[in-house]
Write a protein that holds these residues in place. Structure first.
Motif, PDB file in Angstrom:
ATOM      1  N   ILE A 132       0.847  -1.187   0.000  1.00 63.31           N
ATOM      2  CA  ILE A 132       0.000   0.000   0.000  1.00 63.31           C
ATOM      3  C   ILE A 132       0.882   1.235   0.000  1.00 63.31           C
ATOM      4  O   ILE A 132       1.526   1.556   1.003  1.00 63.31           O
ATOM      5  N   GLY A 133       0.949   1.917  -1.123  1.00 60.30           N
ATOM      6  CA  GLY A 133       1.671   3.168  -1.185  1.00 60.30           C
ATOM      7  C   GLY A 133       0.866   4.281  -0.543  1.00 60.30           C
ATOM      8  O   GLY A 133      -0.312   4.100  -0.209  1.00 60.30           O
ATOM      9  N   ASN A 134       1.482   5.412  -0.378  1.00 58.95           N
ATOM     10  CA  ASN A 134       0.805   6.545   0.265  1.00 58.95           C
ATOM     11  C   ASN A 134       0.261   7.550  -0.736  1.00 58.95           C
ATOM     12  O   ASN A 134      -0.096   8.665  -0.368  1.00 58.95           O
ATOM     13  N   GLY A 135       0.200   7.164  -2.005  1.00 56.41           N
ATOM     14  CA  GLY A 135      -0.257   8.069  -3.047  1.00 56.41           C
ATOM     15  C   GLY A 135      -1.730   8.431  -2.948  1.00 56.41           C
ATOM     16  O   GLY A 135      -2.563   7.624  -2.514  1.00 56.41           O
ATOM     17  N   ARG A 175       4.949  -3.104   8.472  1.00 59.97           N
ATOM     18  CA  ARG A 175       5.050  -1.674   8.182  1.00 59.97           C
ATOM     19  C   ARG A 175       6.530  -1.312   8.147  1.00 59.97           C
ATOM     20  O   ARG A 175       7.247  -1.470   9.130  1.00 59.97           O
ATOM     21  N   LEU A 176       6.975  -0.835   6.996  1.00 61.77           N
ATOM     22  CA  LEU A 176       8.351  -0.385   6.833  1.00 61.77           C
ATOM     23  C   LEU A 176       8.439   1.098   7.175  1.00 61.77           C
ATOM     24  O   LEU A 176       7.605   1.885   6.731  1.00 61.77           O
ATOM     25  N   ILE A 210       1.635  -4.962   3.203  1.00 62.75           N
ATOM     26  CA  ILE A 210       2.801  -4.157   3.563  1.00 62.75           C
ATOM     27  C   ILE A 210       2.456  -2.680   3.448  1.00 62.75           C
ATOM     28  O   ILE A 210       2.001  -2.228   2.386  1.00 62.75           O
ATOM     29  N   ARG A 211       2.649  -1.938   4.513  1.00 62.46           N
ATOM     30  CA  ARG A 211       2.424  -0.489   4.510  1.00 62.46           C
ATOM     31  C   ARG A 211       3.759   0.217   4.707  1.00 62.46           C
ATOM     32  O   ARG A 211       4.720  -0.381   5.196  1.00 62.46           O
ATOM     33  N   ILE A 212       3.796   1.479   4.322  1.00 63.15           N
ATOM     34  CA  ILE A 212       5.067   2.190   4.360  1.00 63.15           C
ATOM     35  C   ILE A 212       4.960   3.511   5.121  1.00 63.15           C
ATOM     36  O   ILE A 212       3.945   4.202   5.052  1.00 63.15           O
ATOM     37  N   ASN A 213       6.021   3.810   5.857  1.00 64.37           N
ATOM     38  CA  ASN A 213       6.146   5.069   6.592  1.00 64.37           C
ATOM     39  C   ASN A 213       4.932   5.342   7.464  1.00 64.37           C
ATOM     40  O   ASN A 213       4.443   4.443   8.140  1.00 64.37           O
ATOM     41  N   THR A 241      12.950   5.281  -3.043  1.00 67.83           N
ATOM     42  CA  THR A 241      11.888   5.648  -2.116  1.00 67.83           C
ATOM     43  C   THR A 241      11.555   4.434  -1.256  1.00 67.83           C
ATOM     44  O   THR A 241      11.900   3.300  -1.583  1.00 67.83           O
ATOM     45  N   THR A 242      10.863   4.686  -0.156  1.00 71.25           N
ATOM     46  CA  THR A 242      10.405   3.576   0.679  1.00 71.25           C
ATOM     47  C   THR A 242       9.497   2.662  -0.119  1.00 71.25           C
ATOM     48  O   THR A 242       9.484   1.447   0.076  1.00 71.25           O
ATOM     49  N   GLY A 243       8.735   3.252  -1.040  1.00 74.06           N
ATOM     50  CA  GLY A 243       7.835   2.451  -1.863  1.00 74.06           C
ATOM     51  C   GLY A 243       8.575   1.419  -2.691  1.00 74.06           C
ATOM     52  O   GLY A 243       8.174   0.249  -2.756  1.00 74.06           O
TER      53      GLY A 243
END
Length: 276
Positions: free
Chosen positions: A64-67, A107-108, A86-89, A202-204
């Protein structure tokens, strides 16, 4: 729309080769050739992620990106069906459940992005620290052992108090950063005219690299930054900042966009919603 069962996908795309990078069940010689450099690292998995993940015969992952593109997507129910989410930041779940789901497996994050509240996280989620510098490990140790905090040396102040169950914390193997940067990002930058040099993933892109190593089927949602002329479109689904905030960021957004699109074209992953 539902997640395809692993059994049906494996039967349809049964391969004689046990490949890494999410291609275990894909008979696509172009994809195999493109990603063959990573085959030598097939055993370099993150250890101790969760025993039930490694025991699955066939795993479906969604990153799941944060876009902002995830807003009004109504993907929440579909996202929850995946084996690994998987989630990021600091991308929040609370208040956005309809679009981003509620399940979190991993969660990364890095210290500067540890703004999420661990208490709001899925109780089964693992919080995986990406270490870019020595100070990152020192910050983690100071929090886990309740030592005197030192927040010098960060580009953005990390949380002073970060209440988390230490048993849920892991540290990402730097191998994945090597793969994302040296095998995916930098070669593409060198081959791209006028690409932004001196950047890092990027984290993504790091999260996608992890997913491609763990799972047989990899889906993405919430990926893709607005284009340069879309100045009124927010970058993140939970913030109002426009693409202008990315102008000084040390990332090659256009190059990463091309990398993910190519991986999609090769069949290594699939976007759950149109990629920007």
């Amino acid at each position: 729309m539902t997640v395809h069962s692993c059994q049906s996908v494996v039967q349809k795309y049964l391969s004689h080769r046990d490949l890494c990078l999410g291609l275990k069940s894909w008979r696509n010689t172009a994809a195999q050739s493109e990603l063959s450099l990573l085959h030598v690292f097939r055993k370099a998995y993150v250890s101790d992620i969760q025993e039930n993940i490694s025991r699955l015969k066939c795993k479906t992952c969604v990153v799941i990106g944060n876009g902002y593109s995830v807003i009004n997507s109504s993907l929440g129910e579909l996202i929850n069906q995946h084996d690994v989410v998987i989630r990021i930041n600091n991308g929040p779940v609370k208040g956005y459940e309809k679009d981003v789901g509620t399940k979190t497996t991993i969660r990364l994050f890095y210290p500067e992005s540890a703004e999420f509240d661990p208490a709001d996280e899925d109780p089964e989620a693992l919080l995986v620290l990406m270490t870019f510098k020595k100070r990152d490990l020192e910050w983690l140790k100071q929090n886990l052992y309740d030592e005197k905090r030192n927040r010098n040396g960060f580009w953005k102040l990390p949380p002073l108090i970060w209440n988390v169950d230490p048993s849920r914390v892991r540290i990402l193997n730097p191998y994945f950063m090597h793969v994302a940067n040296m095998m995916l990002l930098q070669p593409t930058i060198k081959a791209t005219p006028n690409a932004k040099k001196g950047t890092y993933p990027t984290t993504g892109l790091l999260a996608v690299t992890v997913a491609l190593h763990f799972c047989d089927i990899v889906h993405l949602a919430g990926f893709g930054y607005p284009h340069a002329n879309e100045t009124q479109v927010p970058v993140h689904y939970f913030e109002k900042g426009s693409v202008r905030v990315m102008s000084d960021a040390p990332h090659s957004i256009d190059v990463e966009r091309a990398i993910l699109q190519k991986l999609s074209d090769l069949g290594a992953l699939k976007f759950l919603k149109g990629y920007r």
